[in-house]
Design an enzyme around this catalytic site. Sequence first.
Site, PDB file in Angstrom:
ATOM      1  N   SER A 143       0.861  -1.180   0.000  1.00  0.00           N
ATOM      2  CA  SER A 143       0.000   0.000   0.000  1.00  0.00           C
ATOM      3  C   SER A 143       0.904   1.239   0.000  1.00  0.00           C
ATOM      4  O   SER A 143       2.001   1.211  -0.552  1.00  0.00           O
ATOM      5  CB  SER A 143      -0.934  -0.041   1.216  1.00  0.00           C
ATOM      6  OG  SER A 143      -1.779   1.077   1.246  1.00  0.00           O
ATOM      7  N   SER A 144       0.470   2.304   0.626  1.00  0.00           N
ATOM      8  CA  SER A 144       1.260   3.535   0.718  1.00  0.00           C
ATOM      9  C   SER A 144       0.723   4.369   1.866  1.00  0.00           C
ATOM     10  O   SER A 144      -0.480   4.316   2.173  1.00  0.00           O
ATOM     11  CB  SER A 144       1.165   4.334  -0.584  1.00  0.00           C
ATOM     12  OG  SER A 144       1.713   5.634  -0.422  1.00  0.00           O
ATOM     13  N   TYR A 158      -2.969   7.731  -7.883  1.00  0.00           N
ATOM     14  CA  TYR A 158      -2.032   6.827  -7.213  1.00  0.00           C
ATOM     15  C   TYR A 158      -2.530   6.461  -5.820  1.00  0.00           C
ATOM     16  O   TYR A 158      -2.570   5.277  -5.453  1.00  0.00           O
ATOM     17  CB  TYR A 158      -0.654   7.469  -7.117  1.00  0.00           C
ATOM     18  CG  TYR A 158       0.333   6.641  -6.326  1.00  0.00           C
ATOM     19  CD1 TYR A 158       1.014   5.590  -6.928  1.00  0.00           C
ATOM     20  CD2 TYR A 158       0.563   6.894  -4.973  1.00  0.00           C
ATOM     21  CE1 TYR A 158       1.909   4.812  -6.205  1.00  0.00           C
ATOM     22  CE2 TYR A 158       1.455   6.121  -4.243  1.00  0.00           C
ATOM     23  CZ  TYR A 158       2.116   5.085  -4.866  1.00  0.00           C
ATOM     24  OH  TYR A 158       2.986   4.316  -4.137  1.00  0.00           O
ATOM     25  N   LYS A 162      -3.774   2.681  -4.283  1.00  0.00           N
ATOM     26  CA  LYS A 162      -3.191   2.021  -3.119  1.00  0.00           C
ATOM     27  C   LYS A 162      -4.203   1.885  -1.979  1.00  0.00           C
ATOM     28  O   LYS A 162      -4.125   0.942  -1.178  1.00  0.00           O
ATOM     29  CB  LYS A 162      -1.966   2.803  -2.632  1.00  0.00           C
ATOM     30  CG  LYS A 162      -0.786   2.780  -3.601  1.00  0.00           C
ATOM     31  CD  LYS A 162      -0.203   1.385  -3.733  1.00  0.00           C
ATOM     32  CE  LYS A 162       1.115   1.403  -4.479  1.00  0.00           C
ATOM     33  NZ  LYS A 162       1.757   0.065  -4.524  1.00  0.00           N
ATOM     34  N   THR A 193      14.630   5.578  -3.328  1.00  0.00           N
ATOM     35  CA  THR A 193      14.855   4.711  -4.480  1.00  0.00           C
ATOM     36  C   THR A 193      14.952   5.588  -5.723  1.00  0.00           C
ATOM     37  O   THR A 193      14.658   6.791  -5.673  1.00  0.00           O
ATOM     38  CB  THR A 193      13.697   3.724  -4.664  1.00  0.00           C
ATOM     39  OG1 THR A 193      12.496   4.461  -4.966  1.00  0.00           O
ATOM     40  CG2 THR A 193      13.470   2.889  -3.406  1.00  0.00           C
TER      41      THR A 193
END
Length: 262
Positions: A143-144, A158, A162, A193
């Site tokens: 998820s986020s 987005y 999620k 990242t």
Amino acid sequence: MSDNHRLDGKVALVTGAGRGIGAAIAVALGERGAKVVVNYAHSREAAEKVVEQIKANGTDAIAIQADVGDPEATAKLMAETVRHFGYLDIVSSNAGIVSFGHLKDVTPEEFDRVFRVNTRGQFFVAREAYRHMREGGRIILTSSNTACVKGVPKHAVYSGSKGAIDTFVRCMAIDCGDKKITVNAVAPGAIKTDMFLAVSREYIPNGETFTDEQVDECAAWLSPLNRVGLPVDVARVVSFLASDTAEWVSGKIIGVDGGAFR
């Protein structure tokens, strides 16, 4: 390492494992003794390097290409995993894509592009994991923290993609109980990242001129621990959820953001 944290004799599949968080998860599961399938969509060379690293750490691994936005490809990925290693115990669903856009500008094509992988893709990864997995397995979705605790401008597609994962987890944990399979999700915050660095300025008001160092400072400032999150931070939580120690944890979404959003 405690025996309950070891994964010796287990087979794990990590989607989106060619780079970033997925690669860190694959390596961490391998370090704990699991045999690992490193799934990738396009980054074959990077995935093969992850395989080499896992093998260098003393366990077995293989890279398998599949677009997990396609349910048929996902089913073949799971079947190939079982053919190669004999069984399947752990699935970490990590493949995902990010999107920014004001509500007025979002096209149906962009909406479908994001939901195809982040939402539909993860649903069918979980379905095929249940179908192919041995009793007592682990399904771990992604998820986020923007899905449930923090609204972000121009991020509805987005975040919505999620947010569905949180509901999936609660319901799937019930469905999977008959095979003693636990279902959980990790909800990362700002994790350093290449994907995050590519879009991180979108999260910062007037951040388009920020250097990478300034972006790091902003991300660190959000956490009371005053540092930037790293892929290994997420990998450690996934490794816990994959272990016997987490046998009584199911239907949960675990935030991994260093306390940034409380």
